[in-house]
Design an enzyme around this catalytic site. Structure first.
Site, short mmCIF file in Angstrom:
data_model
loop_
_atom_site.label_atom_id
_atom_site.label_comp_id
_atom_site.label_asym_id
_atom_site.label_seq_id
_atom_site.Cartn_x
_atom_site.Cartn_y
_atom_site.Cartn_z
N ASP A 209 0.85 -1.19 0.00
CA ASP A 209 0.00 0.00 0.00
C ASP A 209 0.88 1.24 0.00
OD1 ASP A 209 -0.59 0.73 3.47
OD2 ASP A 209 0.94 -0.60 2.66
N ASP A 211 1.97 4.72 1.93
CA ASP A 211 1.98 5.21 3.30
C ASP A 211 1.06 6.42 3.44
OD1 ASP A 211 3.22 4.43 5.77
OD2 ASP A 211 4.23 6.35 5.79
#
Length: 264
Positions: A209, A211
């Site tokens: 993902d 941050d």
């Protein structure tokens, strides 16, 4: 005690036990205490491989509580001369996307209080970490990832935070502003401890993902992170099966000579 021997070590999650053929579980005692779990020693493509889940078999050790010295020293006692250290990571840059792999060449340590050296005296020993990851292993990982069609970034800096909390948006923006690509909680001191023992180490950052402070990127859902994580694990298994038999038998890299001139 005489332990079974291996030449390549892998730190990772519990899903990788199935990688090994003819595997046996070994309990290893080290001068630094017990490692996170018993080590499983087996084979991949005829090469002897030792596998250790860095967080424990039930993922019971958060990043700041892992006994990194025991984990790395256990590999040394098993004869390991090369370690592959895959880990799930966040991206700090828009061009590094979920599902990508990053083969890092640098780290920045933002942890504190971790036992991060084997050399507490009486001989003062300074081991260089200017280039902390093995260049030979890195190139094999990059080449094999490309052959498999995995989107791979051939260099990157991982900033290692203490955990277990994630970054604030302000911290994330600060890390990204430095140009660093990856954020993680376990690369330090794991990678550096390997260098202190003259063990080659290769990081494989599996991006799940973006941050919290990544510019122009909306936060992803937990379901999306889990989906990407599972896809990354399947790609990683293919990469390890391609990478391990391609590693050269002999070593003549900076890692193998890290202690030359290091003691004062």
């Amino acid at each position: 005690m005489q332990y079974p021997q291996a030449e390549i070590g892998v730190f990772g999650g519990s899903g990788f036990y199935s990688l090994l053929e003819n595997a046996d579980e070994v309990r290893v005692d080290t001068p630094y205490g017990a490692p996170s779990a018993p080590v499983t020693v087996g084979e991949i493509s005829g090469r002897r491989v030792a596998f250790l889940p860095r967080h424990g078999t039930a993922h019971q050790y958060p990043p700041h509580m892992i006994n990194y010295r025991a984990n790395v020293y256990a590999m040394k006692l098993l004869g390991v001369s090369r370690i592959i250290g895959p880990n799930a990571c966040g991206s700090l840059q828009p061009h590094v996307k979920p599902g990508d792999f990053v083969i890092c060449d640098q780290f920045v340590d933002c942890t504190w209080g971790r036992k991060d050296t084997f050399y507490d005296g009486p001989t003062t020993t300074h081991v260089s970490s200017a280039d902390p990851y093995c260049p030979v292993m890195r190139q094999v990982a990059i080449d094999k990832a490309r052959e498999l069609g995995i989107t791979v970034h051939e260099r990157g800096t991982v900033v290692v935070i203490q955990g277990p909390r994630f970054s604030t948006r302000a911290e994330s923006r600060w890390f990204a502003s430095q140009g660093w690509e990856v954020i993680n909680m376990t690369q330090y001191p794991e990678a550096y401890l390997a260098r202190e023992l003259e063990i080659c180490y290769c990081n494989i950052s599996l991006i799940t993902d973006h941050d919290a402070g990544t510019e122009g990127i909306e936060p992803v859902t937990n379901e999306e992170v889990i989906r990407v994580f599972n896809e990354n694990n399947e790609k990683l298994k293919r990469l390890l099966h391609a990478m391990i038999p391609a590693l050269p038998a002999e070593r003549d890299c900076i890692c193998a000579h890290a202690l030359d001139g290091a003691a004062f």
